[in-house]
Design a protein around this motif. Sequence first.
Motif, short mmCIF file in Angstrom:
data_model
loop_
_atom_site.label_atom_id
_atom_site.label_comp_id
_atom_site.label_asym_id
_atom_site.label_seq_id
_atom_site.Cartn_x
_atom_site.Cartn_y
_atom_site.Cartn_z
N ARG A 55 0.95 -1.36 0.04
CA ARG A 55 0.07 0.06 0.05
C ARG A 55 0.89 1.22 -0.06
O ARG A 55 1.71 1.44 0.94
CB ARG A 55 -1.03 0.04 1.24
CG ARG A 55 -1.96 -1.03 1.34
CD ARG A 55 -2.79 -1.05 2.35
NE ARG A 55 -3.61 0.12 2.35
CZ ARG A 55 -4.27 0.65 3.10
NH1 ARG A 55 -4.34 0.13 4.48
NH2 ARG A 55 -5.11 1.67 2.98
N GLY A 56 0.63 2.09 -0.95
CA GLY A 56 1.74 3.05 -1.20
C GLY A 56 0.97 4.56 -1.31
O GLY A 56 -0.44 4.46 -1.36
N SER A 57 1.56 5.46 -1.46
CA SER A 57 0.80 6.75 -1.60
C SER A 57 1.74 7.73 -1.88
O SER A 57 2.70 8.06 -1.62
CB SER A 57 0.08 7.44 -0.59
OG SER A 57 -0.51 8.58 -0.45
N VAL A 170 -0.57 1.82 -4.24
CA VAL A 170 -1.52 2.39 -3.87
C VAL A 170 -1.18 4.03 -3.79
O VAL A 170 -0.50 4.03 -2.80
CB VAL A 170 -2.52 1.91 -2.96
CG1 VAL A 170 -3.64 3.11 -2.72
CG2 VAL A 170 -3.09 0.64 -3.05
N THR A 171 -1.69 5.04 -4.69
CA THR A 171 -1.14 6.31 -4.53
C THR A 171 -2.31 7.19 -4.40
O THR A 171 -3.28 6.98 -4.79
CB THR A 171 -0.32 6.91 -5.77
OG1 THR A 171 -1.23 6.69 -6.97
CG2 THR A 171 0.59 5.96 -6.01
N GLU A 172 -2.13 8.30 -3.53
CA GLU A 172 -3.30 9.25 -3.16
C GLU A 172 -2.52 10.57 -3.24
O GLU A 172 -1.46 10.83 -3.06
CB GLU A 172 -3.92 9.08 -1.77
CG GLU A 172 -4.52 7.70 -1.74
CD GLU A 172 -5.14 7.38 -0.04
OE1 GLU A 172 -5.11 8.37 0.44
OE2 GLU A 172 -5.54 6.59 -0.04
N GLU A 293 -1.40 5.32 9.10
CA GLU A 293 -2.29 5.16 10.32
C GLU A 293 -3.49 6.12 9.86
O GLU A 293 -4.55 5.91 10.57
CB GLU A 293 -1.61 5.52 11.49
CG GLU A 293 -0.87 4.71 12.13
CD GLU A 293 -1.68 3.39 12.35
OE1 GLU A 293 -2.70 3.22 13.14
OE2 GLU A 293 -1.31 1.99 11.83
N GLU A 294 -3.27 7.01 9.33
CA GLU A 294 -4.63 7.97 8.91
C GLU A 294 -5.24 7.60 8.11
O GLU A 294 -6.62 7.59 8.27
CB GLU A 294 -3.90 9.23 8.46
CG GLU A 294 -3.30 10.31 9.67
CD GLU A 294 -2.75 11.41 9.03
OE1 GLU A 294 -2.59 12.64 9.78
OE2 GLU A 294 -2.28 11.52 7.57
N LYS A 295 -4.73 6.64 7.00
CA LYS A 295 -5.65 6.05 6.13
C LYS A 295 -6.33 4.71 7.03
O LYS A 295 -7.55 4.18 6.30
CB LYS A 295 -4.58 5.40 5.10
CG LYS A 295 -4.22 6.42 4.16
CD LYS A 295 -3.51 5.62 2.69
CE LYS A 295 -2.33 4.95 3.10
NZ LYS A 295 -1.46 4.57 2.10
#
Length: 806
Positions: A55-57, A170-172, A293-295
């Motif tokens: 999981r990435g961003s 995963v990017t945001e 942790e915010e996600k």
Amino acid sequence: MADSGRGEADGANDVSDVPAWDEGSQSMEPMEMTENSSAQAIVKEKMHGVMKSFRGSIRRVGEKSPLSLKYKGSKSKEMGNTPDLLAHTPPSPNLSIGSSSPQKSTGELSLSPQDQKYQPSHSRTQSDSGILFGDELPKKREAGRWSFRLGSKKDKTAAQTPKQEQLEVVTETSAEERRPEVTGGAEEAIKSYTLPEIPLAPLSVMQINKLIEMEVLEEAYLNLLSLRMEFQSEREALGAEDSPVELAHKEKDLSLLYNALRTKLTAIIRHSCALPSRNKELLVHVACIIQEEEKREGDLGGMSGWRDAWRDAVKEGLRDTIKGVHLESHEQSASWLAVHLGLLGKAIVEDLEKVKTELVNSYPPSFNVFETYVTSCHEVVGEHLKRLLGKVKEMRDYHALLDFIIHRYDSDKILGSISLQPELTEEQRTLKLDEDFLNQIKTGYYSRVQAEMRSSLDKIIELEHEEMWKDRIKPEIDENLYNSHIHMDIWTNIKGKAQATRRLDTNLEQKVVCSCLEELKQFPKSFETAFVKWSNALEDSSLWTVYHITYINSFSALKEHMEGYRDTCPQQMEQLERELDGLVNRLSQTLLEHFQTDTKPFLRRMLTRKWLSTEEDFQQLTNRIENLSQQCKYMSPQHAQALASEVHYFVAKEYVSQLMKNNYSCKNRKNEKAASKMSEQWGELRELFQEMNSSQSWLYPVGDHLSKIVGQRNKSEIKNNLKPLVDDYPDISKKHLSAVLYFRGMSRGRERQAILQKLSELKRLQRSSEKTEHVLFTEIQPAVNTDCLANMPFSCFAMLNPRQLT
């Protein structure tokens, strides 16, 4: 046993022989473990597809991270030579993008048969939340595996090559995260991070805790996530059923580990400015953990408020910096606060420079690192200033505090420093404090100004006594005036306070000046009390006069100096002016009374038998006038003229008054000698008072008029000398003229009555003309004529005939 079966099923990724939280937890019955095996199988099946994903961003635009992937490719070599690590730590795939370490798409490692014998079973030892002990620490993972990556569009394309196809990235991005951040002016580039694969089976609670303690944040966090997902799966499998004890223990373990993780992250953030080189690599992991942790916020088993905790840790770090700034006590140094605030400003600049140059690039843009540090700095400095205010006692310390807040904090010495530009705007540099707090400082400041002003005025009186009165030192002559330093000491004191305050705040300057004037208006009476007490015991009349002239000059000069504050403090100036005028007038009146007391004995002997034969009394009178004239030369011209005019009026009135007392009558032609002497003496007096610049010039003719009446040889000619006298002094009455005629030797007779009748006619005509503003004879009380027949007309004598009474 069930454990063996599970170990065979899961292969090399399992871990066994891991110490638990409590020794008692290792002695569970086989039956209990068999009953839980079905639930655990369901959990593993649900987790199997989740554990292998990344999981990435994409988080920020900025410079290339200082953390390079310099350890890339070295992992497999190390792992091949460390069977102990494999014995205690479940292998995870290479966590860096572009790693060439061999691994299967499922996250399993290819191990040699020799290494496989160290693979334990997959089951996790049961634990509770007891005291940590007895676990063997797994070896630290390779550094730099979880980091931000700077790169161009080409780099991002390369990051999606088949090497990484087993990782789901995963990017945001958001509007907030795309906001420009402090990057030291470097060209913007995309920063991204990749979350390595989460282990299928977590380490023990003790092992994770050890990793946290040793700051192996990547390994610790991945295993913590694994434990959390395991807990979530088990909790979902149970549904609405009551949680068993084991699940409650696992939930408590998660809480303890998250608390430990947050404590460690907080410590790293808190000391990041103190140890920038050491902590900036760790801050990359800190930022990634916070974002992850915010996600996941709101999911079971986690902890909220990570961004707030980060901000709080930033503030604590700044508080540590401020606490470390040297602070002396007031007893140790009079300038303790000014020195401390100077060192405080230097420490703030040094911290923010480290943030800008070394820490900013460890965070994604969404953290707004530099802005957050500046905002936190404002808050922490404000707290510190409030604590300092409790120690402030002196005016100089209040001034130093206000100067730091209003001018120095946002100047080029601190937040306006060129090293912090251009990131800090002028608005961001301003220290925003509560208005009540600022008012508290300002109130304390001008209260101390007022108190110090009161104290300095008391010291001025003490100093005057020590330097002048005690040894009866004659005042100095400055610019042809007797002078003391009182007015200059007071004026420069107030002016200095006003100028110093003006640089802080013009409104505060007005309050300071008004408070000084409030204190100063009490000073004239205090000074007068002390001076009168001392001067009453002074025997030297000449020195006594000199001191009075000196203070008339000084307080007149003080009034002129203070005139410049009339527009600033009109009410206080009006009150002060009234007090200063009162003191100057009382000093002048005291001088006049002293002269009057000294000369009255000589004036009382004017126009007497002795006066006609000697010059002694008049000579004593003129000597006193001459002495006063010489001393008035060193008096301010305005007050010297006023005093000379008062003395002139007094001498003229007292001299003329002797004619009205009927003490002496010039007979046997002595009137001519008396008139000649009167004319001569009035001439001398005229010269003296002209030299003193008396404004009472209207008094000069009276001596000539009276001497002509007294010296007139022909009585009938006296009527012709009345008109000039009435024109110049219309307030003369028949009683006054009768007394003059008595001195002339005319106590009765027709001529006397004719002269008085002429005066009545002239005064009747004078009433129709404009009256003069000057009065002399009105202030003189004529003596009562004891001769009851002196003023009676001859026509009245017929009434005394006894025949007329019948």
